[in-house]
Enzyme design. Structure first.
Site, PDB file in Angstrom:
ATOM      1  N   ASP A 174       0.828  -1.204   0.000  1.00 53.91           N
ATOM      2  CA  ASP A 174       0.000   0.000   0.000  1.00 53.91           C
ATOM      3  C   ASP A 174       0.862   1.253   0.000  1.00 53.91           C
ATOM      4  O   ASP A 174       0.577   2.222  -0.729  1.00 53.91           O
ATOM      5  CB  ASP A 174      -0.904   0.002   1.233  1.00 53.91           C
ATOM      6  N   SER A 175       1.894   1.273   0.827  1.00 48.18           N
ATOM      7  CA  SER A 175       2.733   2.462   0.935  1.00 48.18           C
ATOM      8  C   SER A 175       3.497   2.725  -0.351  1.00 48.18           C
ATOM      9  O   SER A 175       3.628   3.882  -0.783  1.00 48.18           O
ATOM     10  CB  SER A 175       3.707   2.302   2.100  1.00 48.18           C
TER      11      SER A 175
END
Length: 404
Positions: A174-175
């Site tokens: 996600d990051s």
């Protein structure tokens, strides 16, 4: 109460963030960290699920939300209702950037696809974050970070070779996708400076992971080699590992370069290692990696970690402790660079979190306030659009909005 003082290089940008969890909101967090006015549109019921996420909930609140919600203004609107979408469109009409991470097709069902929004606001930059991208046979599948990490190749090479694939311990997929979306936004804004036109950024989880997988695909294409899990080492790179100390702790040492290895050998009192044909070159050390790691480990386990760390640092050998949160809060490097800051919070009183990175010399970012209460800024934002108090009260009564 929010500090509206312009800070950071993006203080002239208006951003609307739609979506939940990590990938889209982390993109908004980064833009907000560097001064953008980020208006987060949330469902009036429970808001972003990140408000409830976490291993523990001190004082009934998530310790995750103050970080990922920081520097944002919360507006609660029900996008399932025509009036909610109408107000969201009014916000987007004035925005420079729109971030969304719904499943592809959701925005189109609401009349908020890129083409429709660009017709209203041609300068709009729209960052679309999803598991598999906006096109292709998988595009409409639900895609969380762990799926992107697996499909992008990261999960397979993470962990010990005799165990199933492991995860990194954070939501790295996600990051990575959020950061790719931020990069896309910056490039699109640069293009807009020259042309006056916005564009869409299509950031897919699996592609964002794939982009950092080094030569994994090329190596297979040219040689047929499939990279496998290797635990704490990189095959052929030695000595570069986690080594035991006398007090039961461990130390990372990176002594794989020729000059660095010579310094390590001298520090160990084993100058002969640097001249030994088995270890004299980078390639030779890689071929004899396991044996060399045993030699280094037999030496390090005689030293308490603080003394070993000081000795290696004094001799120019790259090394480092394995930090946990308590270590970060006590470390002088973190303190000197203000890597961790303390922020006022209406419930927690004070809360510590990581600062805004990277550091800019002229227009640094920062944390102006922690994640806000649900709908905390609905009134001020919608009144700024010309919505009067009576209309706001009516929308709140019908649960189309929530006033913080």
């Amino acid at each position: 109460m929010t500090d509206q003082t312009p800070k950071g290089p993006l203080s002239d940008l208006k951003v609307v963030e739609m979506g939940t969890l990590i990938a889209g909101p982390f993109c908004g967090q980064v833009l907000g960290d560097f001064g953008a006015d980020v208006v987060k549109v949330e469902d009036p019921g429970k808001g972003d699920p990140m408000r409830q996420w976490g291993r523990s909930l001190p004082k009934g609140l998530s310790p995750w939300w103050p970080v990922i919600g920081r520097n944002k203004r919360s507006v609660a609107l029900d996008l399932r209702q025509p009036e909610g979408r109408e107000l969201a469109l009014a916000l987007i009409d004035q925005a420079d950037v729109l971030i969304e991470n719904f499943r592809p097709g959701a925005m189109e069902k609401w009349g908020m696809g890129y083409e429709a929004l660009a017709a209203r606001n041609p300068r709009l930059v729209m960052a679309r974050v999803s598991g598999f991208g906006q096109t292709g046979p998988y595009s409409e599948r639900a895609g969380y970070g762990l799926i992107g990490e697996a499909m992008g190749g990261l999960r397979y090479v993470t962990g010990e070779p005799d165990r199933p694939p492991a995860r990194a311990g954070i939501s790295i997929g996600d990051s990575l996708t959020a950061l790719h979306a931020v990069i896309g936004v910056m490039m699109a804004l640069h293009h807009r400076e020259r042309t006056g036109r916005g564009q869409m950024i299509d950031a897919a989880l699996y592609e964002s992971v794939l982009s950092v997988m080094e030569n994994l695909v090329t190596e297979y294409d040219l040689t047929g080699y499939v990279r496998e899990r290797s635990g704490s080492i990189l095959p052929g790179i030695a000595p570069s590992n986690v080594y035991p100390c006398a007090n039961g702790e461990s130390l990372l040492i990176g002594g794989n370069g020729d000059a660095v290895f010579a310094r390590l050998a001298a520090t160990m009192g084993r100058e002969d290692l640097a001249a030994d044909p088995r270890y004299a070159t980078h390639a030779a050390r890689g071929e004899n990696q396991a044996e060399l790691d045993r030699i280094v480990s037999d030496w390090t386990r005689n030293w308490p970690l603080p003394e070993l760390l000081a000795l290696l640092e004094a001799n120019g050998v790259p090394c480092g402790r394995i930090f946990r949160a308590p270590d970060m809060l006590e470390d002088p490097q973190f303190a000197a660079r203000q890597s961790i800051v303390e922020v006022d919070h209406p419930v927690f009183g004070k809360v510590k979190m990581q600062n805004a990175f990277p550091k800019l010399s002229e227009t640094p970012g920062g944390v102006r306030w922690p994640g806000p209460a649900l709908g905390e800024h609905t009134r001020e934002v919608l009144e700024g659009l010309g919505v009067d108090a009576g209309r706001l009260a009516e929308l709140a009564a019908r649960k189309i909005t929530a006033l913080g």
